[in-house]
Design a protein around this motif. Structure first.
Motif, short mmCIF file in Angstrom:
data_model
loop_
_atom_site.label_atom_id
_atom_site.label_comp_id
_atom_site.label_asym_id
_atom_site.label_seq_id
_atom_site.Cartn_x
_atom_site.Cartn_y
_atom_site.Cartn_z
N PHE A 1 -2.93 5.08 11.81
CA PHE A 1 -3.20 4.01 12.77
C PHE A 1 -2.70 2.65 12.27
O PHE A 1 -2.88 1.64 12.94
CB PHE A 1 -4.71 3.91 13.05
N CYS A 2 -2.09 2.61 11.08
CA CYS A 2 -1.86 1.33 10.40
C CYS A 2 -0.37 1.06 10.18
O CYS A 2 0.38 1.97 9.84
CB CYS A 2 -2.58 1.37 9.05
N GLN B 1 -4.92 -4.15 -0.53
CA GLN B 1 -5.02 -3.16 0.55
C GLN B 1 -5.80 -1.95 0.07
O GLN B 1 -6.40 -1.24 0.85
CB GLN B 1 -3.63 -2.70 1.02
N ARG C 1 -6.15 9.51 5.97
CA ARG C 1 -6.87 8.55 5.13
C ARG C 1 -6.79 8.90 3.66
O ARG C 1 -6.87 10.09 3.30
CB ARG C 1 -8.35 8.50 5.52
N PRO C 2 -6.68 7.88 2.79
CA PRO C 2 -6.79 8.15 1.36
C PRO C 2 -8.18 8.71 1.04
O PRO C 2 -9.15 8.32 1.68
CB PRO C 2 -6.61 6.77 0.71
N TYR D 1 -11.56 2.75 -2.10
CA TYR D 1 -11.66 4.07 -1.47
C TYR D 1 -12.44 5.01 -2.38
O TYR D 1 -12.42 4.86 -3.60
CB TYR D 1 -10.26 4.62 -1.14
N CYS E 1 0.83 -1.20 0.00
CA CYS E 1 0.00 0.00 0.00
C CYS E 1 0.87 1.25 0.00
O CYS E 1 1.88 1.30 0.70
CB CYS E 1 -0.88 -0.02 1.25
N ILE F 1 0.51 -1.63 8.18
CA ILE F 1 0.58 -2.58 7.06
C ILE F 1 1.68 -2.21 6.05
O ILE F 1 2.45 -3.07 5.63
CB ILE F 1 -0.81 -2.75 6.39
N PRO F 2 1.80 -0.92 5.65
CA PRO F 2 2.87 -0.61 4.68
C PRO F 2 4.25 -0.99 5.21
O PRO F 2 5.12 -1.40 4.43
CB PRO F 2 2.74 0.90 4.48
N HIS G 1 -0.31 4.24 0.88
CA HIS G 1 -0.79 5.21 1.86
C HIS G 1 -0.04 5.03 3.18
O HIS G 1 0.65 4.02 3.38
CB HIS G 1 -2.29 5.07 2.07
N ARG G 2 -0.24 5.99 4.05
CA ARG G 2 0.40 5.92 5.36
C ARG G 2 -0.60 6.33 6.42
O ARG G 2 -0.38 7.30 7.15
CB ARG G 2 1.65 6.84 5.38
N CYS G 3 -1.71 5.61 6.51
CA CYS G 3 -2.72 5.94 7.51
C CYS G 3 -2.05 5.85 8.89
O CYS G 3 -1.30 4.90 9.16
CB CYS G 3 -3.90 4.97 7.43
S1 SF4 Z 1 -5.28 1.38 6.45
FE1 SF4 Z 1 -5.29 0.53 4.38
S2 SF4 Z 1 -4.97 2.31 3.04
FE2 SF4 Z 1 -4.28 2.92 5.09
S3 SF4 Z 1 -2.10 2.45 5.15
FE3 SF4 Z 1 -3.17 0.70 6.01
S4 SF4 Z 1 -3.39 -0.68 4.28
FE4 SF4 Z 1 -2.94 1.35 3.41
#
Ligand code: SF4
Length: 457
Positions: free
Chosen positions: A167-168, A205, A288-289, A250, A161, A170-171, A163-165
């Motif tokens: 709270f996340c 994602q 958020r995206p 999104y 992904c 995942i990236p 994005h750089r949300c």
């Molecule tokens: S919440 Fe989703 S869109 Fe945002 S950084 Fe995490 S994986 Fe990417």
């Protein structure tokens, strides 16, 4: 396969994306001649595919590793929590190996070290993956092993992904977006269809970002050119005559282009749009995206083009800095948008996430109180929306037979996360999993629909 084949136990945790990773590892194990067994005592080694998204998932993963060590002793850990090896080693120093998500090579190397394959895959004949139907071992020719029921499958279109949300993490675990070429995805979908799959669940994602990293590279499938982008992919999948469901989309302007395909019946009139909040201030803090997009206007426009559209979303309540006013904006939004299916979670910090540094944490009791208010309003909305379906005839795919009932799903219900359609005379009509049937809806509650097989006119 011979009873002497080396035996691997497998524990798969986490989201559909992790499930697809599990399917790939299991496919490779089977291709190399390993047997997959369903109990710790029969396994020579156990692979645990972990989740590390929120603290409860981390704890579940650590517990699963602990159980596998206690019951079997030889444990290989992979998946999202594998990005935090020190945490795993602190809790379970005896694990044989740790690797992160999508690191299939490391998992296979660890399995080879602990349990050498019986044959050499480079010189022996490869076992041919079987078509479904011949022997129900979950293998589909040319695709591999599937952990889902025979009639639906997850189709992963990209990894990572951009994005750089806040709270996340995942990236940091799965890296930046890497899209699969559209022709490769369409060929996989075609093989799944030939293997008996009736419903495809498109996952990633960020499905709306599909192809950005490859500049929407054009590819050819069935003598036609398709760009590596969501709308073209949806158009191609629509050619297969399956149910196609889009997840993790999104609300960008270009999503408008995919809605006419839903109105035309090419793909299911269903969008899983994880909005997370509605207050512009909180969306900005969340990074958020599409945070600047006018979510409500966009959703209302989608419904104008495709009135049948079902929208599912997820939200976080009690994000750091959320005021009563922000929260009320969220309630007003879900009321006005009349979202069909909603999941909500109280904010919980994730180790390594930027949101942990934000000021004004919301006290736990306030989070719980807001969550209860949110869920109460959503239950009313959902019940009203489902009530409007009473008296209609809905096409339903059957998932299971339970006594006299057949349990299925309408076009508006994704497996595992949404509601069901319970068909009271399902067994009497000898319905089978994977079969499509028209159902007259006789009743509804806030989650599920109830009905009878519709008479054919
Ligand atoms: S919440 Fe989703 S869109 Fe945002 S950084 Fe995490 S994986 Fe990417």
């Amino acid at each position: 396969m011979s009873a002497k084949n080396p035996k691997v136990g497998f524990v798969s945790l986490g989201c559909p994306k992790a499930l697809v990773d599990s399917e790939r590892i299991l496919t490779q194990l089977k291709v190399e001649g390993y047997d997959i067994v369903g109990s710790y005592d029969k396994a020579d080694v156990v692979v645990v595919n972990t989740c590390g998204f929120i603290e409860s998932a981390v704890n579940e993963s650590l517990d699963a590793i602990g159980e596998a060590i206690a019951e079997n002793g030889k444990v290989i850990v992979t998946g999202c929590l594998g990005k935090r090896p020190e945490e795993i080693r602190a809790a379970h120093p005896g694990v044989l190996s740790i690797s992160g998500p999508q690191d299939y090579t490391s998992v296979m190397s660890a399995v080879h070290a602990a349990l050498p394959p019986k044959h050499d895959p480079f010189t022996d004949l490869l076992p041919t993956p079987r078509k479904r139907g011949k022997k129900d071992d979950g293998m589909i020719e040319g695709v591999g092993l599937k952990l889902t029921p025979k009639h639906y499958a997850y189709l992963k279109i990209s990894e990572g992904c951009n994005h750089r949300c806040s709270f996340c993490i995942i990236p940091s675990m799965r890296g930046d977006l890497v899209s699969r070429p559209v022709d490769e995805v369409l060929r996989e979908a075609e093989k799944l269809a030939m293997g008996g799959v009736k419903e495809l669940l498109v996952i990633s994602q960020d499905t709306s970002a599909y192809g950005v990293d490859v500049k929407y590279a054009p590819k050819t499938w069935r003598d036609r050119e398709y760009q590596t982008r969501m709308t073209d992919l949806a158009r191609g999948l629509g050619e297969l005559g399956l149910w196609t469901r889009l997840h993790y989309v999104y609300p960008y302007p270009h999503v408008d282009d995919v809605i006419p395909l839903m109105a035309e019946g090419k793909i299911l009139p269903y969008l899983d749009v994880p909005l997370q909040h509605a207050s512009p201030r909180i969306l900005k803090l969340m990074k958020r995206p599409a945070a600047a997009e006018k979510q409500l206007e966009r959703i209302l426009r989608w419904r104008e083009i495709c009135p049948e559209l079902t929208i599912r979303s997820t939200f976080i309540v009690g994000f750091p800095g959320e005021t009563e006013d922000d929260f009320e904006q969220l309630l007003d939004f879900i009321d006005a948008a009349e979202l069909d299916r909603v999941g909500a979670f109280p904010y919980s910090p994730v180790t390594g996430a930027k949101a942990n540094d934000l000021p004004d944490a919301v006290p736990e009791d306030v989070k719980q109180e807001r969550l209860a208010r949110f869920m109460e309003l959503q239950a009313q909305i959902s019940a009203e929306k489902l009530e409007r379906k009473v008296g209609t005839v809905q096409q339903v795919i059957i998932d299971a037979i339970d006594g006299d009932l057949a349990i299925g799903r309408s076009k508006g219900d994704a497996p595992e996360i949404d509601g069901t359609v319970q068909i009271q005379d399902g067994a009497a009509h000898k319905l089978k999993p994977g079969q499509f049937v028209d159902v007259r809806i006789m009743g509804a509650d806030e989650h599920d629909l109830f009905g009878l097989v519709a008479d054919k006119d």
